[in-house]
Design an enzyme around this catalytic site. Sequence first.
Site, PDB file in Angstrom:
ATOM      1  N   LYS A   1       0.847  -1.187   0.000  1.00  0.00           N
ATOM      2  CA  LYS A   1       0.000   0.000   0.000  1.00  0.00           C
ATOM      3  C   LYS A   1       0.882   1.235   0.000  1.00  0.00           C
ATOM      4  CE  LYS A   1      -3.507   2.426   2.626  1.00  0.00           C
ATOM      5  NZ  LYS A   1      -4.418   2.380   3.772  1.00  0.00           N
TER       6      LYS A   1
ATOM      7  N   LYS B   1      -2.161  -1.475  -3.947  1.00  0.00           N
ATOM      8  CA  LYS B   1      -3.036  -0.318  -3.863  1.00  0.00           C
ATOM      9  C   LYS B   1      -2.236   0.961  -3.916  1.00  0.00           C
ATOM     10  CE  LYS B   1      -5.967   1.851  -0.529  1.00  0.00           C
ATOM     11  NZ  LYS B   1      -6.310   1.928   0.857  1.00  0.00           N
TER      12      LYS B   1
END
Length: 337
Positions: free
Chosen positions: A209, A262
Amino acid sequence: MSISVFGKYPGYRPRRLRQSPAMRRLVRETQLDAGKLVLPLFARSGQKLRQPISSMPGVFQMSPDEIVREAQQAYEAGVPAVLLFGIPDQKDEKASGAYAWNGIVQQTVRLLKKELPDLLVITDVCLCEYMSHGHCGIVHRGTEGRPIPARVLNDPSLRLLADSALSHAEAGADIVAPSDMMDGRVSAIRQILDQNDFGDVPILSYAAKFASAFYGPFREAAESAPQFGDRRSYQMDAANAEEALREVALDIEEGADMVMVKPALAYLDILYRVKSQFGYPTAAYAVSGEYSMVKAAAERGWVDERAVVMESILAMRRAGADIIITYAATDVARWLK
Ligand code: PBG
């Protein structure tokens, strides 16, 4: 597989296979399937509440009853799973709402599992929505007299994250998804779940992330903007791909069952490498900013929303995503019909 055909196959003529829709379909390498989609939803307390999020047209903060309605529409369109975020009534410095037995996510999970037992409920495990300062972990405010700046404490945060995941599992969550990016959280969560007879609840870890400007609209949606500083001390530097692979390896070693990359579109290289290297079930999260950009351009008539969304999702699948988390999940599922 060899892609070098020149010289070897002098008669090769790619256009030959593009002559008609049926021909193109026959040789298509990547399929879109509603069964791969996850719809994120934002829960807050109340009844019949649908509060628009101005930076995300078509997305709302919803009370649990409305969440059920929205989830049912998604499910009927073919979306098998939702990803739940909570906006608590009160925030504090220990994120009490995150692991409260009757917190907003816990309540909503119970209701969803009662009304739609076959819908998979994934819960986002994080502290930022529940912390008054908006960070994803416990904050040390700095030491008086010594110039130590405020910082997020990794290890003390693990206990709260594990408690949150356990409370979600107890409420009936099918999958828990830690998004905080503290080191060691996957093993802390795995341990507490196993100790409490939730050995069958999988962990979908937000493994790679990145600290991203594409999360902007989400912070309005989840009311989770950090009150000071930013998330760069725990989320990844956009410049680093090798580090993303180490993050994923670590989470898998700690017991992650599925891993996530992400944001999605700006990180397709990471997605490709994660899927190629580990072969684990891999999710791509098309985040709020990706959604809002398409919406904004489509509203002005500058792009064809449906075509752009489908092409983007196809790209994520092609790069290796098994699972696509997108605010457009219900639309996509309907378009696929
Ligand atoms: C919580 C969390 C965030 C997102 C998912 N979980 C925000 C953040 O890290 O600041 C972003 C999702 C999106 O932008 O759609 N930590």
